[in-house]
Design an enzyme around this catalytic site. Structure first.
Site, PDB file in Angstrom:
ATOM      1  N   GLY A  35       0.867  -1.171   0.000  1.00 56.89           N
ATOM      2  CA  GLY A  35       0.000   0.000   0.000  1.00 56.89           C
ATOM      3  C   GLY A  35       0.904   1.221   0.000  1.00 56.89           C
ATOM      4  O   GLY A  35       2.000   1.176   0.574  1.00 56.89           O
TER       5      GLY A  35
ATOM      6  N   TYR B  13      -5.856  -6.341  -3.300  1.00 51.86           N
ATOM      7  CA  TYR B  13      -5.746  -5.940  -4.701  1.00 51.86           C
ATOM      8  C   TYR B  13      -4.843  -6.903  -5.456  1.00 51.86           C
ATOM      9  O   TYR B  13      -4.011  -7.596  -4.877  1.00 51.86           O
ATOM     10  CB  TYR B  13      -5.221  -4.508  -4.841  1.00 51.86           C
ATOM     11  CG  TYR B  13      -3.742  -4.310  -4.560  1.00 51.86           C
ATOM     12  CD1 TYR B  13      -2.830  -4.175  -5.605  1.00 51.86           C
ATOM     13  CD2 TYR B  13      -3.257  -4.233  -3.261  1.00 51.86           C
ATOM     14  CE1 TYR B  13      -1.486  -3.975  -5.363  1.00 51.86           C
ATOM     15  CE2 TYR B  13      -1.921  -4.028  -3.001  1.00 51.86           C
ATOM     16  CZ  TYR B  13      -1.030  -3.896  -4.061  1.00 51.86           C
ATOM     17  OH  TYR B  13       0.312  -3.703  -3.807  1.00 51.86           O
TER      18      TYR B  13
ATOM     19  N   GLY C 210       8.674  11.821 -13.426  1.00 53.09           N
ATOM     20  CA  GLY C 210       9.013  10.520 -13.988  1.00 53.09           C
ATOM     21  C   GLY C 210      10.521  10.308 -13.990  1.00 53.09           C
ATOM     22  O   GLY C 210      11.228  10.731 -13.075  1.00 53.09           O
TER      23      GLY C 210
ATOM     24  N   GLY D 257       7.323   5.822  -6.790  1.00 48.49           N
ATOM     25  CA  GLY D 257       7.090   7.050  -6.031  1.00 48.49           C
ATOM     26  C   GLY D 257       7.145   6.831  -4.532  1.00 48.49           C
ATOM     27  O   GLY D 257       7.637   7.688  -3.785  1.00 48.49           O
ATOM     28  N   ASP D 258       6.667   5.678  -4.077  1.00 52.78           N
ATOM     29  CA  ASP D 258       6.649   5.387  -2.639  1.00 52.78           C
ATOM     30  C   ASP D 258       8.065   5.277  -2.087  1.00 52.78           C
ATOM     31  O   ASP D 258       8.372   5.805  -1.011  1.00 52.78           O
ATOM     32  CB  ASP D 258       5.898   4.087  -2.363  1.00 52.78           C
ATOM     33  CG  ASP D 258       4.498   4.075  -2.942  1.00 52.78           C
ATOM     34  OD1 ASP D 258       3.929   5.175  -3.100  1.00 52.78           O
ATOM     35  OD2 ASP D 258       3.982   2.986  -3.240  1.00 52.78           O
TER      36      ASP D 258
END
Length: 312
Positions: free
Chosen positions: A32, A90, A231, A261-262
């Protein structure tokens, strides 16, 4: 010891076990956006106290999830357990370029009701932090009727001197419509001391498709530190009005962009908590993201990532 609280959701992750495996053979893990950020922050900066704020259930998946948090040395004092709800779930599908698509089952996840658990003792603990981090996904997950309570808590933290950090991570399917999202993000930007926007998210939500446009938007608020992720091209930072361009060396082989990104966020915030300069923080964060996207799944293998950290 520096102290950061990360507010959000961890879910059960399902992914095809290997390229050779049948689509019916799935590997189960936990991930997550905010949790991923917490993991990479703690792995890179073990001296920082990393504390997750979320809700899970009392089922076996939830118990295993809590054990996983603890195995990553993430503090679980504010990981609450619902009596009647379980974590969201998910699955990930990857294309040949490593780009991912998701299918979610999270409408009734325990994390949606996390605000019901944040009482005065929990709030008092939160005010002891140096940073409080949340994302656009964190906002979308909590029940709409609980958002007013969330903003009240954030105001309390900011008044207590906690730095508020917001990543406007946008997932359209999680919101009723764009107006609902924009209204929530307006509050987030007003309260943020640090924001970590990506051009792609701004293009999807606001129709702003340039770094300059994102900077202009963010500078209309009183945000002291702006980190624009463009990016693989570059990162542009603004600290107290001073703009700086940071070139990024793209990796040659992209396997899975799930947590790019995390991981950037986690390593960047950890470096800043340890008083690293903006340039050094961006450099470490970009290298970490480049390493992570060369591995499958949101969380890169611990031993391999720890070897990478030794080289930073």
């Amino acid at each position: 010891m520096k102290n950061i609280f990360l507010f959000g959701e961890c879910m059960i992750e399902l992914m095809t076990a290997s390229k050779e495996a049948s689509s019916n053979t799935l590997k189960q893990s936990f991930a997550g956006d905010v949790f991923n950020t917490a993991v990479y922050l703690k792995r890179t900066f073990p001296q920082v106290k990393v504390r997750l704020v979320t809700a899970v259930g009392k089922d076996n998946f939830s118990l295993d999830m809590i054990k996983y948090f603890e195995s990553e040395n993430i503090d679980t004092e504010l990981v609450f357990q619902s009596e009647n709800k379980i974590p969201g779930l998910y699955s990930i599908q990857l294309d040949d370029q490593g780009e991912r698509s998701f299918t979610y089952w999270r409408e009734n996840s325990a994390a949606r009701s996390v605000m019901n658990f944040i009482d005065e003792p929990a709030t008092e603990l939160l005010t002891s932090g140096d940073m409080f981090f949340f994302s656009g996904i964190s906002l979308a997950v909590i029940q709409p009727e609980d958002r007013a309570s969330f903003w009240q808590k954030v105001v309390q933290l900011k008044t207590a001197g906690v730095k508020i950090v917001f990543d406007p991570n946008y997932r359209a399917r999680m919101w009723k419509d764009k107006d609902e999202t924009i209204q929530a993000y307006e509050q987030a930007f007003k309260l943020s001391d640090i924001t970590l926007p990506g051009v792609e998210d701004f293009d999807s939500l606001y129709g702003i498709n340039s770094v300059e446009g994102v900077i202009d938007f963010c500078q209309s608020y009183e945000i002291s530190e702006i980190v624009v992720k463009n990016g693989p091209a570059s990162v542009i930072t603004i600290l107290d009005g001073e703009k700086e361009l940071h070139q990024v060396t793209p990796v040659k082989t992209v396997v899975d962009t799930t947590s790019a990104g995390d991981s950037f966020n986690g390593v960047y915030l950890g470096a800043r908590l340890e008083n690293a300069s903006i340039a050094e923080s961006v450099d470490k964060a970009s290298k970490a993201a480049g390493f992570v996207i060369q591995h499958k799944g949101a969380i890169a293998p611990k031993a391999l990532f720890n070897e990478f950290v030794q080289q930073l």
